[in-house]
Scaffold this motif. Sequence first.
Motif, short mmCIF file in Angstrom:
data_model
loop_
_atom_site.label_atom_id
_atom_site.label_comp_id
_atom_site.label_asym_id
_atom_site.label_seq_id
_atom_site.Cartn_x
_atom_site.Cartn_y
_atom_site.Cartn_z
N ALA A 6 0.94 -1.19 0.10
CA ALA A 6 0.05 -0.02 -0.02
C ALA A 6 0.88 1.05 -0.09
CB ALA A 6 -0.84 -0.10 1.20
N ALA A 7 0.71 2.10 -0.94
CA ALA A 7 1.52 3.21 -1.09
C ALA A 7 0.64 4.48 -1.59
CB ALA A 7 2.77 3.11 -2.11
N VAL A 8 1.32 5.52 -1.01
CA VAL A 8 0.80 6.94 -1.46
C VAL A 8 2.02 7.73 -2.32
CG1 VAL A 8 -1.09 7.06 0.14
CG2 VAL A 8 1.13 7.74 0.69
N GLU A 9 1.46 8.61 -3.44
CA GLU A 9 2.47 9.37 -3.71
C GLU A 9 2.64 10.63 -2.73
OE1 GLU A 9 2.59 12.41 -7.70
OE2 GLU A 9 1.64 10.59 -7.91
N LEU A 10 3.87 11.08 -2.41
CA LEU A 10 3.99 11.97 -1.40
C LEU A 10 3.95 13.36 -1.74
CD1 LEU A 10 7.18 10.23 0.45
CD2 LEU A 10 4.87 9.94 0.70
N ILE A 11 3.32 14.16 -0.97
CA ILE A 11 3.34 15.78 -1.23
C ILE A 11 3.60 16.56 -0.08
CG2 ILE A 11 1.38 15.26 -2.88
CD1 ILE A 11 -0.55 15.81 -0.53
N HIS A 12 4.47 16.11 0.73
CA HIS A 12 4.87 16.74 1.95
C HIS A 12 4.04 17.70 2.88
CE1 HIS A 12 9.26 16.48 0.76
NE2 HIS A 12 8.82 16.45 -0.21
N SER A 13 2.68 16.50 3.17
CA SER A 13 1.70 16.96 3.91
C SER A 13 1.63 16.38 5.29
CB SER A 13 0.24 16.75 3.05
OG SER A 13 0.25 15.21 3.25
N GLN A 14 0.45 16.45 6.09
CA GLN A 14 0.12 15.87 7.14
C GLN A 14 -1.23 15.04 7.05
OE1 GLN A 14 0.31 18.41 10.91
NE2 GLN A 14 2.17 19.56 10.19
N THR A 15 -1.17 14.62 5.67
CA THR A 15 -2.37 13.66 5.55
C THR A 15 -2.10 12.19 5.64
OG1 THR A 15 -3.00 15.16 3.75
CG2 THR A 15 -3.89 12.95 3.53
N VAL A 16 -2.68 11.53 6.44
CA VAL A 16 -2.49 10.23 6.72
C VAL A 16 -4.06 9.28 6.54
CG1 VAL A 16 -2.25 8.54 8.56
CG2 VAL A 16 -1.24 10.72 9.02
N PHE A 17 -3.83 8.23 5.79
CA PHE A 17 -4.97 7.34 5.43
C PHE A 17 -5.03 6.24 6.40
CE2 PHE A 17 -3.45 9.59 1.53
CZ PHE A 17 -4.66 10.16 1.14
N ALA A 18 -6.20 5.79 6.95
CA ALA A 18 -6.37 4.63 7.83
C ALA A 18 -7.15 3.74 6.87
CB ALA A 18 -7.19 4.85 8.88
N ILE A 19 -6.52 2.43 6.55
CA ILE A 19 -7.02 1.77 5.44
C ILE A 19 -7.61 0.12 5.99
CG2 ILE A 19 -6.13 2.93 3.50
CD1 ILE A 19 -4.00 0.84 3.48
N ASP A 20 -8.29 -0.60 5.47
CA ASP A 20 -8.42 -1.68 5.43
C ASP A 20 -7.98 -2.71 4.45
OD1 ASP A 20 -10.11 -1.33 8.20
OD2 ASP A 20 -11.72 -0.67 6.75
N SER A 21 -7.73 -1.95 3.18
CA SER A 21 -7.48 -2.94 2.14
C SER A 21 -6.48 -1.79 1.13
CB SER A 21 -8.32 -3.23 1.25
OG SER A 21 -9.14 -2.12 0.62
N ALA A 22 -5.49 -2.41 0.56
CA ALA A 22 -4.42 -1.56 -0.19
C ALA A 22 -5.06 -1.01 -1.29
CB ALA A 22 -3.19 -2.56 -0.74
N ASP A 23 -6.11 -1.19 -1.97
CA ASP A 23 -6.45 -0.48 -2.96
C ASP A 23 -7.32 0.99 -2.71
OD1 ASP A 23 -8.92 -1.68 -1.82
OD2 ASP A 23 -9.39 -2.80 -3.52
N GLU A 24 -7.58 1.02 -1.40
CA GLU A 24 -8.13 2.20 -0.76
C GLU A 24 -7.52 3.28 -0.97
OE1 GLU A 24 -9.95 2.05 3.16
OE2 GLU A 24 -10.17 -0.24 2.97
N VAL A 25 -6.05 3.25 -1.29
CA VAL A 25 -5.02 4.29 -1.50
C VAL A 25 -4.53 4.27 -2.86
CG1 VAL A 25 -4.10 4.84 0.92
CG2 VAL A 25 -3.16 2.89 -0.33
N PHE A 26 -5.13 3.65 -3.75
CA PHE A 26 -4.76 3.69 -5.02
C PHE A 26 -4.93 5.32 -5.48
CE2 PHE A 26 -5.94 3.65 -9.48
CZ PHE A 26 -4.75 2.88 -10.26
N ASP A 27 -4.11 5.73 -6.48
CA ASP A 27 -4.17 6.92 -6.98
C ASP A 27 -4.13 8.06 -5.87
OD1 ASP A 27 -3.73 8.04 -9.44
OD2 ASP A 27 -5.88 8.34 -9.75
N CYS A 28 -3.98 7.94 -4.65
CA CYS A 28 -4.02 8.97 -3.70
C CYS A 28 -2.57 9.54 -3.53
CB CYS A 28 -4.51 8.25 -2.20
SG CYS A 28 -6.21 7.80 -2.33
N GLN A 29 -2.60 10.66 -2.82
CA GLN A 29 -1.44 11.41 -2.42
C GLN A 29 -1.66 11.70 -0.85
OE1 GLN A 29 -1.96 14.90 -5.28
NE2 GLN A 29 -0.20 13.91 -6.32
N GLY A 30 -0.55 11.75 -0.27
CA GLY A 30 -0.47 12.05 1.31
C GLY A 30 0.80 11.38 1.70
#
Length: 265
Positions: free
Chosen positions: A60-84
């Motif tokens: 499970a990966a996110v594209e970094l944007i130097h933010s304070q955004t955190v994702f709480a996930i139950d499956s890896a596809d929940e962060v697909f195409d997400c930045q944080g």
Amino acid sequence: MIDDSFFTGSFYSHANECVSGPEIGMTMRKAGSMRFRWNETNPNRIAFLSSLAGEDKQIAAVELIHSQTVFAIDSADEVFDCQGDGIITTNKDIIPVITVADCMPIFIYEPHTEVFGILHSGWKGTGIVRNAIELAHKKYGAKPENFCIVMGPHIHDCCYNVDEERAQYFRVNFTPDCVKEIQPGTPGFNPENPYRYKLSLAKANLSILREMGINEGSLCVYKDCTCCDPKFGSFRRETMTLPPEADLETRQRNFTVQAAWVRWR
């Protein structure tokens, strides 16, 4: 475990190793660039992380944007195409991954709820660890005082010089102790250089964690400075020889991005 391309380690709770908990890990310079963008393909990264995940786990990966955004996930596809800049979960089949190169990787784990995750914390993102712990409390019921935190290799104050504006930002928002001005007569002093303040990202983050009630025996800070030690990738060290007119994209392609992760054994 450590070799010349990556290392792994453990969390500690009240100074005792969490042998039954997840392990932490991070690639080093010899492993090559782990640069990640959703619109790019990085065969080196894909090969390494595929080996890390094996047949049983998902990255499970996110594209970094130097933010304070955190994702709480139950499956890896929940962060697909997400930045944080952070991922937490209780799903042991997931390996949360972020990238770093001088910024601080923060590994987090709470043994009672078994929530775990990884954060990317540069100067703009300092404070993301508070967001992650508060999110874990809200979603999973994890108590701040039970967290185990590891701050991985990053640029230390020996190499991280900032100007007065950034120094003041950290003094006011975190702790005065995380900034030290280079004094006349000491090595590196130059009265005409505005970057005469040394910044400790570790001390800034420690001030947050202590305020939140994290036990001292559950805090671990790696002493390795990514800028000093050539076995690590470093934005500052690896781009300092580029011409001043080099644009940001050129600079971003001329240093070794490292992957950091948390994985259940």
